[in-house]
Design an enzyme around this catalytic site. Structure first.
Site, short mmCIF file in Angstrom:
data_model
loop_
_atom_site.label_atom_id
_atom_site.label_comp_id
_atom_site.label_asym_id
_atom_site.label_seq_id
_atom_site.Cartn_x
_atom_site.Cartn_y
_atom_site.Cartn_z
N ASN A 100 -26.02 -14.55 13.59
CA ASN A 100 -24.87 -15.07 12.84
C ASN A 100 -24.52 -16.50 13.25
O ASN A 100 -24.16 -17.33 12.40
CB ASN A 100 -23.67 -14.15 13.05
CG ASN A 100 -22.51 -14.45 12.13
OD1 ASN A 100 -22.68 -14.51 10.91
ND2 ASN A 100 -21.33 -14.64 12.69
N CYS B 174 -13.31 -10.77 20.87
CA CYS B 174 -12.58 -9.75 20.11
C CYS B 174 -11.60 -9.01 21.00
O CYS B 174 -11.06 -7.97 20.61
CB CYS B 174 -13.54 -8.78 19.43
SG CYS B 174 -14.63 -7.90 20.58
N ASP C 108 -30.50 -7.52 29.36
CA ASP C 108 -29.26 -6.87 29.77
C ASP C 108 -28.30 -7.96 30.25
O ASP C 108 -28.47 -8.52 31.33
CB ASP C 108 -29.54 -5.87 30.89
CG ASP C 108 -28.29 -5.12 31.34
OD1 ASP C 108 -27.18 -5.51 30.92
OD2 ASP C 108 -28.43 -4.15 32.11
N PHE D 181 -25.36 -12.72 23.24
CA PHE D 181 -24.87 -11.64 22.38
C PHE D 181 -25.06 -12.06 20.92
O PHE D 181 -24.14 -11.99 20.11
CB PHE D 181 -23.40 -11.32 22.66
CG PHE D 181 -23.08 -11.07 24.11
CD1 PHE D 181 -23.22 -9.80 24.65
CD2 PHE D 181 -22.65 -12.10 24.93
CE1 PHE D 181 -22.92 -9.57 26.00
CE2 PHE D 181 -22.35 -11.89 26.27
CZ PHE D 181 -22.49 -10.61 26.80
N CYS E 136 -4.27 -0.15 8.44
CA CYS E 136 -3.38 -1.31 8.43
C CYS E 136 -2.09 -0.94 9.13
O CYS E 136 -1.30 -0.16 8.60
CB CYS E 136 -3.10 -1.76 7.01
SG CYS E 136 -4.55 -2.38 6.13
N CYS F 140 0.84 -1.20 0.00
CA CYS F 140 0.00 0.00 0.00
C CYS F 140 0.87 1.25 0.00
O CYS F 140 1.84 1.35 0.76
CB CYS F 140 -0.91 -0.01 1.22
SG CYS F 140 -1.95 1.47 1.36
#
Length: 450
Positions: free
Chosen positions: A317, A407, A360, A312, A100, A91
């Site tokens: 998904n 994550c 919650d 969650f 990145c 890049c």
């Protein structure tokens, strides 16, 4: 669920102050190792330096970006000796763009850094290691992002519109000719976008632009004041030429210009299509997302007659692929709009055995009506804050197997410690390379009741 990109950034270390180091000062350094966020670590004159763009063993000259206490944040500007781990960045704006941060590091070493980060966090916060390390889940190094946010700023003094990506460690907007991590349809749109916006009659009305790609491509323009008709027509013609939906957002929620427009993504292995709207959380890397779902289901290994809990759950998904395999899936999510869309996705895909609830998830779960019958298998995919309150109740829910998708390795490690205190064993763990060319670490862990 919703993620915020990030990693270890400059943090004051406390204690005695080191010597004042002015911003802009240049210093020759030798990089010793990599921090979890991919910056090189060096020590000089009693100070710890975090150097963007530095690799272990390199001698370089770094420019100070900021300093406090005994920590210095800096950026590599000149190499005197280069590491064997270094590669030429493909890049043209690598090192300036904040997207990145690891293009200069060979991809195999990027994976090793992420694996090391996960291993060290598990040891630091939980004092444990999995019985088995899984191989990293990987996809394409480039051309993987199906979503991007492009910054736009009107410079009234210069009478200039800046369009690009945010720079690393500053508010500068870095212009680009192409973005190699975007999927090809979005690369084409992104390349043509600056010229379009710079021709606007009222460019100061633009807030930012987001691009999406799935079952269709879409462009969302956030505007701070009403668009004039001429600019709106330019946008519509641009989107038509690029076969992209046009969505607009003022003070309210995003709305499509064509009311019938829908966004979605497919999960081919399970013959599913999930609808979503701009602003909903969707994994940006489609190939790794499918591999992640496949691995999660393999690790959880639910039998056809089991009840499975998906915490969650977002749009469904994981819930909807699970519903293809088991008798009943309960998905729980904190955001009402996502619960509604997950239910609609189940209905649209003909799945009557997936049921969704709002709750919650930072509070007690065992008292909830949907939790009364318990679950032998649980899947969690929390945001960066983790799922500490939820994991505290795993044993009371009757869970025998738990797959935790993370994550943030630090909160995964914290929660793994709580799982261990409840008698669960960390059977397996591994990284998911959801964001190649960055230091962002996604991970998966399998826990089994002892």
């Amino acid at each position: 669920m919703a993620r915020n990109k990030g990693g270890l950034r400059f943090q004051p270390s406390g204690g005695a102050r080191g010597p004042a180091i002015p911003v802009g000062k240049k210093q020759r350094l030798t990089i010793e190792r990599l921090a979890h966020d991919g910056r090189g670590i060096a020590h000089e004159a009693g100070m710890t330096w975090f150097v963007s763009g530095g690799l272990p063993g390199e001698e370089l000259e770094a420019r100070v970006l900021g300093a406090r206490s005994k920590v210095v944040d800096a950026r590599s500007e000149r190499l005197f000796s280069s590491s064997d781990l270094r590669r030429r960045e493909p890049c043209t704006v690598a090192g300036r763009c904040g997207g990145c941060t690891l293009q200069h590091l060979e991809h195999g070493e990027q994976l090793a850094l992420k694996q090391r980060t996960l291993q060290e966090q598990l040891q630091r916060f939980a004092g444990i290691e999995p019985e088995e390390w899984a191989a990293p889940l990987v996809g394409p190094e480039f051309g993987y992002r199906r979503r991007a946010r492009i910054a736009v700023r009107w410079d009234a003094r210069a009478r200039r519109l800046d369009v690009g990506f945010r720079a690393s460690a500053s508010q500068e907007i870095v212009a680009f000719d192409e973005c190699l991590v975007l999927v090809p349809p979005l690369q084409t749109i992104a390349r043509a976008l600056p010229a379009l916006l710079q021709d606007f009659r009222k460019p100061e009305s633009i807030g930012h632009v987001e691009l999406f790609h799935g079952t269709a491509s879409a462009l969302l323009l956030r505007h701070t004041t009403a668009l004039v008709d001429e600019d709106r027509q330019r946008l519509a013609a641009f989107c038509s030429a690029h076969q992209a939906q046009l969505w607009l957002q003022g003070a309210e929620q995003p709305l499509p210009v064509e009311p019938a427009a829908e966004l979605g993504y497919s999960l081919g292995d399970w013959q599913l299509t999930l609808a979503y709207r701009p602003g909903d959380f969707v994994q940006v890397n489609a190939p790794v997302n499918e591999s992640m779902i496949r691995q999660a289901l393999d690790w959880l290994a639910p039998t056809a007659d089991e009840r499975v809990l998906d915490l969650f759950c977002g749009l469904g998904n994981f819930s909807l692929p699970l519903a293809r395999r088991v008798a009943r899936v309960v998905g729980v999510e904190g955001v009402a709009a996502m619960v509604e869309r997950a239910g609609a996705n189940a209905l649209a895909n003909g799945l009557g055995n997936a049921h969704f609830f709002q709750a919650d998830l930072s509070k007690a779960l065992a008292e909830a009506p949907w939790a009364e019958q318990g679950f032998t298998a649980v899947l969690l995919d929390p945001p960066r804050d983790g799922a500490f309150e939820a994991v505290r109740e795993m044993s009371s829910l009757g869970a025998r197997r738990v797959v935790y998708v993370s994550c943030n390795p630090a909160t995964l490690a914290r929660d793994a410690g709580e799982m261990a205190r409840q008698g669960y064993r960390l059977k397996r763990a591994g990284i998911l390379d959801m964001f190649p060319q960055t230091a962002h670490v996604e991970a998966m862990a399998l826990f089994e009741a002892g």
